[in-house]
Enzyme design. Sequence first.
Site, PDB file in Angstrom:
ATOM      1  N   TRP A  86      -2.383  -3.971 -11.328  1.00  0.00           N
ATOM      2  CA  TRP A  86      -3.576  -4.685 -10.837  1.00  0.00           C
ATOM      3  C   TRP A  86      -4.719  -4.397 -11.809  1.00  0.00           C
ATOM      4  O   TRP A  86      -4.971  -3.228 -12.126  1.00  0.00           O
ATOM      5  CB  TRP A  86      -3.905  -4.178  -9.428  1.00  0.00           C
ATOM      6  CG  TRP A  86      -5.136  -4.756  -8.818  1.00  0.00           C
ATOM      7  CD1 TRP A  86      -5.477  -6.076  -8.734  1.00  0.00           C
ATOM      8  CD2 TRP A  86      -6.202  -4.039  -8.180  1.00  0.00           C
ATOM      9  NE1 TRP A  86      -6.668  -6.216  -8.077  1.00  0.00           N
ATOM     10  CE2 TRP A  86      -7.139  -4.982  -7.730  1.00  0.00           C
ATOM     11  CE3 TRP A  86      -6.449  -2.685  -7.927  1.00  0.00           C
ATOM     12  CZ2 TRP A  86      -8.308  -4.635  -7.049  1.00  0.00           C
ATOM     13  CZ3 TRP A  86      -7.605  -2.340  -7.257  1.00  0.00           C
ATOM     14  CH2 TRP A  86      -8.518  -3.292  -6.829  1.00  0.00           C
ATOM     15  N   ASP A  97      -1.142   3.542  -4.266  1.00  0.00           N
ATOM     16  CA  ASP A  97      -2.062   2.476  -3.872  1.00  0.00           C
ATOM     17  C   ASP A  97      -1.297   1.601  -2.877  1.00  0.00           C
ATOM     18  O   ASP A  97      -0.324   0.942  -3.240  1.00  0.00           O
ATOM     19  CB  ASP A  97      -2.472   1.669  -5.109  1.00  0.00           C
ATOM     20  CG  ASP A  97      -3.440   0.537  -4.768  1.00  0.00           C
ATOM     21  OD1 ASP A  97      -3.695   0.303  -3.569  1.00  0.00           O
ATOM     22  OD2 ASP A  97      -3.923  -0.118  -5.718  1.00  0.00           O
ATOM     23  N   LYS A 133      -5.581  -7.228   3.357  1.00  0.00           N
ATOM     24  CA  LYS A 133      -4.503  -8.235   3.436  1.00  0.00           C
ATOM     25  C   LYS A 133      -3.817  -8.212   4.792  1.00  0.00           C
ATOM     26  O   LYS A 133      -3.660  -9.241   5.436  1.00  0.00           O
ATOM     27  CB  LYS A 133      -3.453  -7.994   2.351  1.00  0.00           C
ATOM     28  CG  LYS A 133      -3.984  -7.447   1.053  1.00  0.00           C
ATOM     29  CD  LYS A 133      -4.607  -8.495   0.182  1.00  0.00           C
ATOM     30  CE  LYS A 133      -5.232  -7.821  -1.037  1.00  0.00           C
ATOM     31  NZ  LYS A 133      -5.515  -8.701  -2.113  1.00  0.00           N
TER      32      LYS A 133
END
Length: 459
Positions: free
Chosen positions: A187, A268, A304
């Site tokens: 990311w 993460d 999310k």
Amino acid sequence: MASAAFSVSSPAASAVAARSKVLGRGVNQGRRRTGCRVGITRKNFGRVMMALAVDVSRFEGVPMAPPDPILGVSEAFKADKNDLKLNLGVGAYRTEELQPYVLNVVKKAEKLMLEKGDNKEYLPIEGLAAFNKATAELLLGADNPVIKQGLVATIQSLSGTGSLRLAAAFMQRYFPEAKVIISSPTWGNHKNIFNDARVPWSEYRYYDPKTVGLDFEGMIADIEAAPEGSFVLLHGCAHNPTGIDPTPEQWEKIADVIQEKKHMPFFDVAYQGFASGSLDEDAFSVRLFVKRGMEVFVAQSYSKNLGLYSERIGAINVVCSAPDVADRVKSQLKRLARPMYSNPPIHGARIVANVVGDPTMFGEWKQEMEEMAGRIKNVRQKLYDSLSAKDQSGKDWSFILRQIGMFSYTGLNKAQSDNMTDKWHVYMTKDGRISLAGLSLAKCDYLADAIIDSFHNVK
Ligand code: KET
């Protein structure tokens, strides 16, 4: 008289001089705009030789920053007037009608909160206690011994990004010699986070373009080669951008190497529940490391899985080897958070705590999460079907089906990705990533045409 040359040493001041010259900005003009005076006046025997006083902004030396590679895509999308446009840039869930989605269970929790008339007092620095309890339990399993033994330091922070940033600040302060190794690719914001926190990083191999799969040997070799005690950043599930996760057996081997090298695993977890549709399944990797008795960092996000993107709700958890260690780590995380943002926002924390704390709402959340994950899986299948039906070249597109989570890593290069946007109005990141969460079944054929054209006709 407009500006004239003057001799200065700092780059910012040179930029001021250069820009003032180009702009031909007059003295009064500058003063009106800025109210501040920059420059020097050189006198020669009482006669002003050159009018050197230049009034410009104190910010003249500040250059324009480039647009963000992910969030900048949404800005470009908004500016496009074409009806065919499709935003597959940011990882944000959309309905089949391509509209943003607020989960029903979130609306329900908010209604209850409003009825209760909760106040808006400051939270403690570490956040809402009920949230911290819920978030650690969701991550590790409610009956995980590390929770019962008080080994987990949990701080509510500003979603996944803020939690990562807080952990990076902690690293910089207490492990100044350590570096973090991150997957190649990862990311994009990971690099920014560690750069800004002044934590050195390097990459370990992860993606193999030849197989469009995991370069497992490369990954293991690079983790092994990293200096002992390095931090190893791992995506808990649904690796962003590749959508390629290690298998359970591979996770075991990764844990072996990290343990042998006394590295620090740093997870993460931004997609728990979104990869498989199951919160427990998606926490497999983290729980495996914790079960081995390892100390672990885990950043969590509810952007999310609960669709709370703009509530900025997440946490940093540090699993420690003893309760007093956890207490000390927590105290230092609080100390770092206080001057950064003081204390976190309450609204999202209450939503999570209410949803997880109520068995009916918790069940409804899981169902909605499954539906979201299911819609993405359907779109993934349909995109593969469209590509396979339309592409006559014999290219194997099945890698799309092997990837999981919100994204597909298409393998399109920058020029091809540019073609997707410029010619087809498909907005995506320049690394070839598309967010399937922003795609509908109805748009799959169109997207397949765009991908086939870009892949075969642009080098
Ligand atoms: N980690 C990963 C791997 C990740 O993809 C994101 C967000 C985050 C953390 C942070 O999310 P937060 O909202 O701070 O909890 N990714 C999407 C959005 C973004 O770039 O900010 C994305 O990749 O599109």
